[in-house]
Design a protein around this motif. Structure first.
Motif, mmCIF file in Angstrom:
data_model
loop_
_atom_site.group_PDB
_atom_site.id
_atom_site.type_symbol
_atom_site.label_atom_id
_atom_site.label_comp_id
_atom_site.label_asym_id
_atom_site.label_seq_id
_atom_site.Cartn_x
_atom_site.Cartn_y
_atom_site.Cartn_z
ATOM 1 N N ASN A 67 31.760 -12.154 2.358
ATOM 2 C CA ASN A 67 32.275 -11.197 1.375
ATOM 3 C C ASN A 67 33.413 -10.342 1.947
ATOM 4 O OD1 ASN A 67 30.487 -12.017 -0.643
ATOM 5 N ND2 ASN A 67 28.849 -10.759 0.229
ATOM 6 N N GLY A 68 33.963 -10.791 3.058
ATOM 7 C CA GLY A 68 35.164 -10.152 3.593
ATOM 8 C C GLY A 68 34.924 -9.075 4.634
ATOM 9 N N LYS A 69 33.659 -8.833 5.010
ATOM 10 C CA LYS A 69 33.407 -7.774 6.017
ATOM 11 C C LYS A 69 33.569 -8.323 7.430
ATOM 12 C CE LYS A 69 30.395 -4.660 3.535
ATOM 13 N NZ LYS A 69 29.741 -3.392 3.728
ATOM 14 N N LYS A 70 33.965 -7.451 8.344
ATOM 15 C CA LYS A 70 34.037 -7.826 9.753
ATOM 16 C C LYS A 70 32.823 -7.258 10.485
ATOM 17 C CE LYS A 70 38.201 -9.760 9.943
ATOM 18 N NZ LYS A 70 38.218 -11.211 9.781
ATOM 19 N N VAL A 71 32.404 -7.978 11.536
ATOM 20 C CA VAL A 71 31.262 -7.528 12.344
ATOM 21 C C VAL A 71 31.757 -7.225 13.759
ATOM 22 C CG1 VAL A 71 29.013 -8.184 13.290
ATOM 23 C CG2 VAL A 71 29.642 -8.905 10.967
ATOM 24 N N PHE A 72 31.397 -6.036 14.254
ATOM 25 C CA PHE A 72 31.795 -5.610 15.604
ATOM 26 C C PHE A 72 30.556 -5.542 16.495
ATOM 27 C CE2 PHE A 72 35.171 -4.244 12.883
ATOM 28 C CZ PHE A 72 36.328 -4.315 13.646
ATOM 29 N N GLY A 73 30.633 -6.164 17.663
ATOM 30 C CA GLY A 73 29.519 -6.129 18.609
ATOM 31 C C GLY A 73 29.750 -5.043 19.649
ATOM 32 N N THR A 74 28.720 -4.249 19.936
ATOM 33 C CA THR A 74 28.866 -3.147 20.890
ATOM 34 C C THR A 74 27.815 -3.249 21.997
ATOM 35 O OG1 THR A 74 27.371 -1.696 19.669
ATOM 36 C CG2 THR A 74 29.697 -1.631 19.035
ATOM 37 N N PHE A 78 28.019 4.943 23.581
ATOM 38 C CA PHE A 78 29.207 5.797 23.446
ATOM 39 C C PHE A 78 30.143 5.301 22.339
ATOM 40 C CE2 PHE A 78 28.046 7.710 27.446
ATOM 41 C CZ PHE A 78 28.436 9.018 27.223
ATOM 42 N N VAL A 79 29.987 4.050 21.944
ATOM 43 C CA VAL A 79 30.875 3.510 20.901
ATOM 44 C C VAL A 79 30.452 4.093 19.554
ATOM 45 C CG1 VAL A 79 31.648 1.412 19.741
ATOM 46 C CG2 VAL A 79 31.296 1.405 22.222
ATOM 47 N N PRO A 80 31.349 4.826 18.892
ATOM 48 C CA PRO A 80 30.940 5.490 17.646
ATOM 49 C C PRO A 80 30.886 4.523 16.461
ATOM 50 C CG PRO A 80 33.182 6.136 18.257
ATOM 51 C CD PRO A 80 32.728 5.150 19.288
ATOM 52 N N ASP A 81 29.662 4.146 16.094
ATOM 53 C CA ASP A 81 29.455 3.243 14.946
ATOM 54 C C ASP A 81 30.080 3.806 13.675
ATOM 55 O OD1 ASP A 81 28.012 1.585 16.560
ATOM 56 O OD2 ASP A 81 26.037 2.064 15.715
ATOM 57 N N GLU A 82 30.204 5.143 13.625
ATOM 58 C CA GLU A 82 30.721 5.791 12.412
ATOM 59 C C GLU A 82 32.103 5.257 12.041
ATOM 60 O OE1 GLU A 82 29.376 7.308 15.001
ATOM 61 O OE2 GLU A 82 27.974 8.871 14.373
ATOM 62 N N ILE A 83 32.942 5.001 13.054
ATOM 63 C CA ILE A 83 34.299 4.508 12.786
ATOM 64 C C ILE A 83 34.224 3.109 12.157
ATOM 65 C CG2 ILE A 83 36.452 3.751 13.919
ATOM 66 C CD1 ILE A 83 36.198 6.792 13.852
ATOM 67 N N ALA A 186 42.351 2.913 14.895
ATOM 68 C CA ALA A 186 43.545 2.117 14.586
ATOM 69 C C ALA A 186 43.259 0.622 14.759
ATOM 70 C CB ALA A 186 44.699 2.555 15.483
ATOM 71 N N THR A 187 42.523 0.279 15.833
ATOM 72 C CA THR A 187 42.197 -1.135 16.078
ATOM 73 C C THR A 187 41.319 -1.683 14.960
ATOM 74 O OG1 THR A 187 42.244 -0.727 18.445
ATOM 75 C CG2 THR A 187 41.097 -2.710 17.741
ATOM 76 N N VAL A 188 40.302 -0.918 14.606
ATOM 77 C CA VAL A 188 39.359 -1.364 13.573
ATOM 78 C C VAL A 188 40.080 -1.489 12.222
ATOM 79 C CG1 VAL A 188 37.279 -0.664 12.278
ATOM 80 C CG2 VAL A 188 37.319 -0.476 14.771
ATOM 81 N N GLU A 189 40.976 -0.547 11.950
ATOM 82 C CA GLU A 189 41.718 -0.595 10.684
ATOM 83 C C GLU A 189 42.591 -1.847 10.619
ATOM 84 O OE1 GLU A 189 42.196 4.097 9.378
ATOM 85 O OE2 GLU A 189 43.726 3.213 10.661
ATOM 86 N N GLU A 190 43.255 -2.121 11.730
ATOM 87 C CA GLU A 190 44.145 -3.286 11.736
ATOM 88 C C GLU A 190 43.340 -4.582 11.592
ATOM 89 O OE1 GLU A 190 46.753 -3.538 15.131
ATOM 90 O OE2 GLU A 190 47.475 -5.488 14.402
ATOM 91 N N PHE A 191 42.202 -4.640 12.298
ATOM 92 C CA PHE A 191 41.393 -5.869 12.305
ATOM 93 C C PHE A 191 40.722 -6.119 10.948
ATOM 94 C CE2 PHE A 191 37.828 -8.550 13.937
ATOM 95 C CZ PHE A 191 38.592 -9.488 14.625
ATOM 96 N N THR A 192 40.325 -5.027 10.299
ATOM 97 C CA THR A 192 39.602 -5.187 9.019
ATOM 98 C C THR A 192 40.545 -5.129 7.822
ATOM 99 O OG1 THR A 192 39.258 -2.795 8.856
ATOM 100 C CG2 THR A 192 37.498 -4.067 9.896
ATOM 101 N N GLY A 193 41.694 -4.517 8.023
ATOM 102 C CA GLY A 193 42.596 -4.304 6.886
ATOM 103 C C GLY A 193 42.131 -3.146 6.012
ATOM 104 N N ASN A 194 41.147 -2.386 6.484
ATOM 105 C CA ASN A 194 40.632 -1.245 5.699
ATOM 106 C C ASN A 194 40.953 0.074 6.390
ATOM 107 O OD1 ASN A 194 39.398 -3.115 4.023
ATOM 108 N ND2 ASN A 194 37.481 -3.069 5.197
ATOM 109 N N LYS A 195 41.260 1.077 5.620
ATOM 110 C CA LYS A 195 41.548 2.403 6.178
ATOM 111 C C LYS A 195 40.259 3.200 6.373
ATOM 112 C CE LYS A 195 45.912 3.408 6.844
ATOM 113 N NZ LYS A 195 46.071 3.214 8.254
ATOM 114 N N VAL A 196 40.209 3.965 7.455
ATOM 115 C CA VAL A 196 39.134 4.943 7.622
ATOM 116 C C VAL A 196 39.725 6.282 7.192
ATOM 117 C CG1 VAL A 196 37.555 6.063 9.263
ATOM 118 C CG2 VAL A 196 38.247 3.686 9.631
ATOM 119 N N ASP A 197 39.234 6.850 6.099
ATOM 120 C CA ASP A 197 39.747 8.166 5.699
ATOM 121 C C ASP A 197 38.612 9.191 5.774
ATOM 122 O OD1 ASP A 197 38.197 7.764 3.453
ATOM 123 O OD2 ASP A 197 39.887 7.128 2.200
ATOM 124 N N SER A 198 38.958 10.448 5.487
ATOM 125 C CA SER A 198 37.965 11.507 5.684
ATOM 126 C C SER A 198 36.737 11.295 4.787
ATOM 127 C CB SER A 198 38.577 12.880 5.422
ATOM 128 O OG SER A 198 39.122 12.908 4.139
#
Ligand code: BJ8
Length: 424
Positions: A67-74, A78-83, A186-198
């Motif tokens: 469905n178009g989502k990306k998965v990030f492995g951590t 310390f890696v903020p899942d929130e982003i 910035a990396t996550v936004e570029e990789f997913t094509g989605n913006k993180v906004d407030s």
């Protein structure tokens, strides 16, 4: 487990070797977990998650990818899942906790590397874990030397972004970590094509805080004189927290806590009166590493708290939810994450204060300070931890172990004698 062979095949996994793992895990789980008496009924959910460990959640992740989502492995708290969730993507923990994967890691890493790193690299390169195959990108960090170099090797096989974690806690280090979080964004936004906004960050901060709140609520029950749930079960829950869907995980953990509320009212304990209360401090215990808890809880002790990343370091302290602008939110993330007291910092006195505070809060009889073999950071810090505990009059046993079973008998003897000594 249901039949997921087609799915595993499509992930390019080594099915034959993976079958061996599928054969041993249920046996270990039955021995350690299902043999316990009087477990809360709501543990059924976590038992199910483990019984389908390489099936249900991986299938969900693959469906999300379709469905178009990306998965990030951590690999580190310390890696903020929130982003990641803020970019409408999914974060999943990847730390390896099984000896099964260690020889695969040793093919490319020095033997004197900690088992957590070796297992994590082995799980990827040997193609025997679906989570490692599914993740579209790995997020590493510069917490310890072994990990830093392992990222270079893993980075040849899978897209890798590394976060540069400061090693001190001065104001400028908090600022540097906030900048690193911005770079991750910035990396996550570029990789997913989605913006993180407030707005998206506000809701993902709440999402991850809700998971922390559920784990903190669970932990509170362990402070009771009558302990309504075993340490082993709590460890399992904390291990599952790293890769389960956060909303469902918080719901299921709160449902369990409702059951424990009733147990407390009814004075139910899963341990006989007088069982010694143990806090385990040190390196993390990634799934399926249940060795220590099992030894303690079959040797007359109850684990009531883990001062580790699979424990209090993961859920204590929330991210401030009141911030409105993106910059303020990122600063709030930096503030919360820099509050984690990992041995990679110098100095790290706040960790000593944490351990002594937790001993009081959980009414602990003794501490086991555990070090994963070849983790130089926690091994060295163990000297300061154990000295501080002795000075505070709290009995402590320092142990070093790995993922093998070769030291189980020896550990049983030492831990059994330690617990017995606590009764004198
Ligand atoms: S915040 S403990 S998860 S770094 S045990 S790999 S340190 S050699 S796991 Fe850790 Fe983050 Fe710190 Fe927690 Fe290196 Fe040590 Fe191995 Fe470790």
């Amino acid at each position: 487990m249901a039949d997921y062979r087609e799915m595993w095949k499509s992930l390019g996994m080594d099915l034959e070797t993976h079958d061996v793992l599928c054969d041993v895990l249920p046996v270990a789980f039955t021995d350690v977990y299902l043999s316990q008496e009087n477990r809360p009924e709501n543990m059924g959910y976590y038992d199910f998650v483990v019984s389908e460990i390489h099936g249900v959640r991986p299938a969900e992740l693959i469906e999300a990818q379709k469905n178009g989502k990306k998965v990030f492995g951590t690999f580190c708290i310390f890696v903020p899942d929130e982003i990641i969730f803020g970019a409408d993507a999914i974060a999943t923990g990847l730390c390896g906790g099984s000896q099964f994967w260690v020889p695969g890691g040793e093919k490319v890493l020095p033997t004197n590397t900690c088992p957590l790193i070796k297992a994590s690299v082995g799980a990827r390169l040997d193609r025997t874990c679906p989570f490692f195959r599914i993740a579209d990108m790995y997020i590493g960090e510069t917490t310890c030397d072994g990990k830093k170099k392992a990222w270079e090797i893993l980075g040849e096989d899978v897209p890798m972004h590394v976060m540069d974690l400061p090693q001190m806690k001065r104001r400028k280090d908090y600022k540097a970590w906030a900048e690193e979080i911005m770079t991750l964004k910035a990396t996550v936004e570029e990789f997913t094509g989605n913006k993180v906004d407030s707005e998206s960050l506000k809701s993902s901060i709440k999402l991850i805080n809700d998971k922390r709140r559920a784990l903190a609520r669970l932990s509170e029950f362990r402070k009771n004189k009558n302990i309504p749930i075993s340490g082993k079960d709590c460890l399992l829950i904390s291990q599952i927290a790293f890769y389960d869907d956060p909303t469902r995980f918080a719901q299921m953990t709160n449902a369990l806590c409702d059951e424990l509320d009733q147990r407390v009212k009814d004075n139910v304990s899963v341990f006989p009166a007088g069982t010694k209360r143990i806090l385990i401090a040190g390196t993390p215990l990634a799934i399926p590493n249940w060795k220590l808890h099992n030894i303690v809880e079959t040797s007359g002790g109850a684990v009531v708290c883990e001062e580790m990343c699979t424990g209090t370091r993961y859920f204590e302290n929330l991210v401030d939810e009141s911030k409105e602008t993106l910059e303020e939110q990122v600063d709030a993330l930096a503030e919360r994450y820099m509050g984690i007291n990992c041995a990679c910092f110098t100095p790290n006195n706040a960790r000593i204060d944490d351990i002594i505070r937790l001993c009081k809060e959980y009414d602990v009889d003794g501490v086991i300070d555990v070090n994963l073999k070849f983790c130089n950071l926690y091994d060295t810090e163990g000297f300061i931890v154990e000295r501080a505990l002795k000075d505070a009059g709290i009995p402590v046993l320092g142990i070093e172990t790995d993922y093998t079973d070769s030291d189980v008998q020896q550990l049983r003897t030492r831990i059994g004698a330690f617990i017995e000594m606590l009764g004198e």
